[in-house]
Design a protein around this motif. Structure first.
Motif, mmCIF file in Angstrom:
data_model
loop_
_atom_site.group_PDB
_atom_site.id
_atom_site.type_symbol
_atom_site.label_atom_id
_atom_site.label_comp_id
_atom_site.label_asym_id
_atom_site.label_seq_id
_atom_site.Cartn_x
_atom_site.Cartn_y
_atom_site.Cartn_z
ATOM 1 N N UNK A 1 0.861 -1.175 0.000
ATOM 2 C CA UNK A 1 0.000 0.000 0.000
ATOM 3 C C UNK A 1 0.899 1.226 0.000
ATOM 4 N N UNK A 2 0.334 2.397 -0.329
ATOM 5 C CA UNK A 2 1.093 3.643 -0.330
ATOM 6 C C UNK A 2 0.122 4.797 -0.132
ATOM 7 N N UNK A 3 0.546 5.803 0.635
ATOM 8 C CA UNK A 3 -0.279 6.983 0.869
ATOM 9 C C UNK A 3 0.003 8.037 -0.193
ATOM 10 N N UNK A 4 -0.831 9.079 -0.241
ATOM 11 C CA UNK A 4 -0.632 10.158 -1.216
ATOM 12 C C UNK A 4 0.703 10.869 -1.026
ATOM 13 N N UNK A 5 1.184 10.936 0.218
ATOM 14 C CA UNK A 5 2.442 11.637 0.461
ATOM 15 C C UNK A 5 3.656 10.730 0.378
ATOM 16 N N UNK A 6 3.484 9.525 -0.169
ATOM 17 C CA UNK A 6 4.621 8.674 -0.477
ATOM 18 C C UNK A 6 5.139 7.835 0.669
ATOM 19 N N UNK A 7 4.313 7.544 1.669
ATOM 20 C CA UNK A 7 4.694 6.600 2.715
ATOM 21 C C UNK A 7 4.250 5.213 2.238
ATOM 22 N N UNK B 1 6.391 -6.843 7.666
ATOM 23 C CA UNK B 1 6.418 -5.720 6.739
ATOM 24 C C UNK B 1 7.208 -4.559 7.330
ATOM 25 N N UNK B 2 7.609 -3.658 6.447
ATOM 26 C CA UNK B 2 8.312 -2.444 6.853
ATOM 27 C C UNK B 2 7.637 -1.244 6.205
ATOM 28 N N UNK C 1 13.793 8.048 0.423
ATOM 29 C CA UNK C 1 14.353 6.711 0.159
ATOM 30 C C UNK C 1 14.982 6.133 1.423
ATOM 31 N N UNK C 2 14.228 6.213 2.526
ATOM 32 C CA UNK C 2 14.695 5.673 3.795
ATOM 33 C C UNK C 2 13.612 4.806 4.426
ATOM 34 N N UNK C 3 14.052 3.824 5.203
ATOM 35 C CA UNK C 3 13.134 2.957 5.938
ATOM 36 C C UNK C 3 12.726 3.634 7.240
ATOM 37 N N UNK C 4 11.435 3.613 7.549
ATOM 38 C CA UNK C 4 10.906 4.241 8.753
ATOM 39 C C UNK C 4 10.723 3.253 9.895
ATOM 40 N N UNK C 5 11.125 2.019 9.681
ATOM 41 C CA UNK C 5 11.009 1.000 10.716
ATOM 42 C C UNK C 5 10.034 -0.094 10.325
ATOM 43 N N UNK C 6 9.850 -1.045 11.220
ATOM 44 C CA UNK C 6 8.878 -2.109 10.996
ATOM 45 C C UNK C 6 7.470 -1.551 11.097
ATOM 46 N N UNK D 1 3.467 6.543 15.407
ATOM 47 C CA UNK D 1 2.406 7.388 14.855
ATOM 48 C C UNK D 1 1.181 7.465 15.757
ATOM 49 N N UNK D 2 0.812 6.345 16.393
ATOM 50 C CA UNK D 2 -0.450 6.275 17.129
ATOM 51 C C UNK D 2 -0.286 5.931 18.609
ATOM 52 N N UNK D 3 0.944 5.684 19.050
ATOM 53 C CA UNK D 3 1.222 5.300 20.430
ATOM 54 C C UNK D 3 0.461 4.032 20.808
ATOM 55 N N UNK D 4 0.393 3.089 19.889
ATOM 56 C CA UNK D 4 -0.250 1.803 20.121
ATOM 57 C C UNK D 4 0.772 0.693 19.975
#
Length: 497
Positions: free
Chosen positions: A411-417, A430-431, A438-443, A451-454
């Motif tokens: 999947x991909x968001x409009x802002x390229x995540x 998944x990551x 062009x960087x990995x944001x983690x698992x 992002x959600x503190x969950x």
């Protein structure tokens, strides 16, 4: 109709761990250990059900000590510890441990309890849903179905719709399999219209929050009922496919677009994925939330090339191959098993199977997999490699993420995540990747926590994020009597009070 608040347990647990301590006594040597079925668990802010943890120790006598007064424990038998937690009225997430000791061996169960639902985002597992769940484009509704055994030992099915804003659940049926033999959840609109495939009678049922049911139709000259795969946020557009066996169209599977409930054909290319004659057809698989871009697959044998259409409602423009800027088709000579030569083509191009949520809300980005081929030794087969890729429909350029081989764009968001599934079949991890830097944001689990503190289980993948970023749909593998199955889960904002 059964209409209740959704209060089923959503406790999450990490994999078990083993702690072993070697000990000596006069004339004897043995291992002392504590082996737990769960070593880390998360509870909701309120209305939790007790959680049972299986404990195996040596020596067999063990003790359990909670680290906070809001955790209550009960040893229900020699190997079972039942954990309960009080409702969290602290206004914040809280953590503690339960210490298990047997002789000189010890182990801890980490306990995490979320803040009440009216404080932070909510995480819910949908373990009772069969064959996954669908999220509406804005995230307002979650749809699926539950199965049970009827008195005559046949199956019966209950379509279920969850309102993520209010927490209400709309449950209908159960319907006997002789009426509706439900097999797979496909889509749900932001108006609460749920599409579920009927594997025995063909086609689908569509059911809304009032329990009204209709059977979607294909164009008039189609013999078979259609499969609707996805919808736009406003419910105006549906996309899917059906097989046309009329003499005029040759029995191909055709991509379809419904506009205000009226079905029409989408155009297809003259040649298939290998630039050869089409012999099966093309399916429309997904549509952007705003309805502007549609994607689909040409599925013939192991060839499932990915296409896309710009939706102008006139349906006159031919589709293009996703990743056409990187696509390369090369003629080759192949051999059959008896050595007979024949002409074919190898393809470097973008592929997609049956995934329904691979497009960003505005249609700017499409998640895909870039497959390369070469003729194997002897010329009887292809060697292939697969790499996650993401196609920008505005610039018509493809970003291939070479850092992750044998993986796929989920999947991909409009802002390229971008969300990348590790592996190509049965994705279990998944990551998250930023296409801009062009960087990995983690698992996946790290990204959700940041992002959600969950705290969520680390296995599985994210298949959809709503346009406002407040709703997520994902799947995780779970062991069952039938083997490993995938259970859907979602994240949503606090309940509206």
């Amino acid at each position: 109709m059964k209409r209740t608040l959704f209060t089923s347990i959503a406790t999450t647990c990490c994999a078990a761990a083993l702690f072993i301590t070697g000990c000596y006594t006069p004339g004897e040597k043995w291992n002392q250990y504590v082996n737990l079925s769960q070593v880390a668990c998360s509870f909701l802010g309120c209305d939790n059900e007790p959680l049972a943890v299986d404990i195996k120790t040596s020596p067999t006598q063990w003790t359990a000590t909670p680290g906070a007064s809001w955790v209550r424990i009960d040893r229900t038998d020699e190997r079972t510890l039942t954990i309960s937690v009080d409702d969290n009225d602290s206004g914040a997430e809280r953590n503690t441990v339960i210490t298990i000791e047997a002789g000189q061996a010890s182990q801890q169960i980490r306990i995490n309890q979320l803040a009440p639902d009216n404080e932070f985002a909510r995480y819910r597992r949908l373990e009772t849903f069969q064959m996954g769940a669908a999220m509406s484009p804005s995230g307002r509704y979650i749809g699926g179905f539950q199965s049970s055994i009827a008195p005559d030992d046949s199956w019966q099915y209950s379509p279920t719709i969850i309102d993520t804003e209010t927490g209400e659940v709309y449950e209908f049926g159960p319907f006997p399999e002789s009426l509706y033999y439900l097999t797979q959840t496909m889509a749900i609109t932001d108006q609460g219209l749920l599409f579920i495939s009927d594997g025995y009678h063909g086609g689908q049922i569509a059911i809304n929050t009032q329990g009204d049911i209709c059977i979607p139709d294909a164009p008039a000259d189609y013999r078979f009922r259609p499969e609707i795969q996805a919808t736009s946020a406003d419910g105006k557009y549906w996309v899917g496919y059906a097989q046309d066996e009329s003499p005029n169209n040759g029995g191909l599977t055709r991509p379809l677009l419904w506009i205000d409930g009226e079905a029409r054909e989408l155009p297809i290319l003259d040649l298939n994925y290998r630039d050869e004659e089409i012999w099966v057809g093309v399916m429309a698989r997904g549509i952007s939330a705003d309805g502007s871009v549609i994607y689909g697959t040409s599925w013939e044998g192991s060839d499932f090339g990915m296409l896309y259409w710009i939706n102008d409602e006139a349906n006159t423009a031919e589709p293009k191959w996703v990743g056409h800027d990187k696509r390369k088709v090369t003629p080759v000579i192949m051999q059959t098993g008896d050595g007979t030569e024949y002409e074919s083509h190898i393809v470097d191009g973008c592929i997609c199977t049956a995934e329904l949520t691979k497009i960003s809300p505005s249609g700017k980005w499409i998640a895909t997999t870039f497959r390369t081929e070469e003729v194997a030794e002897g010329g009887v087969a292809f060697n292939i490699t697969q790499t996650p890729a993401f196609f920008n429909t505005e610039t018509e350029t493809t970003v291939i993420v070479d850092e992750y081989s044998d993986s796929t764009g989920m999947y991909v968001t409009d802002d390229g995540i971008a969300f990348i599934g590790i592996g190509t079949l049965g994705v279990s991890s998944s990551v998250v990747y930023d296409l801009n830097t062009r960087t990995t944001l983690g698992s996946m689990a790290e990204w959700v926590y940041d992002t959600y503190e969950l705290i969520i289980p680390g296995s599985g993948f994210i298949s959809y994020v709503s346009p406002d970023g407040k709703h997520i749909l994902g799947s995780m593998p779970m062991a069952s009597a039938l083997g490993v199955t995938f259970v859907s889960w979602y994240v949503a904002p606090p309940i509206v009070k």
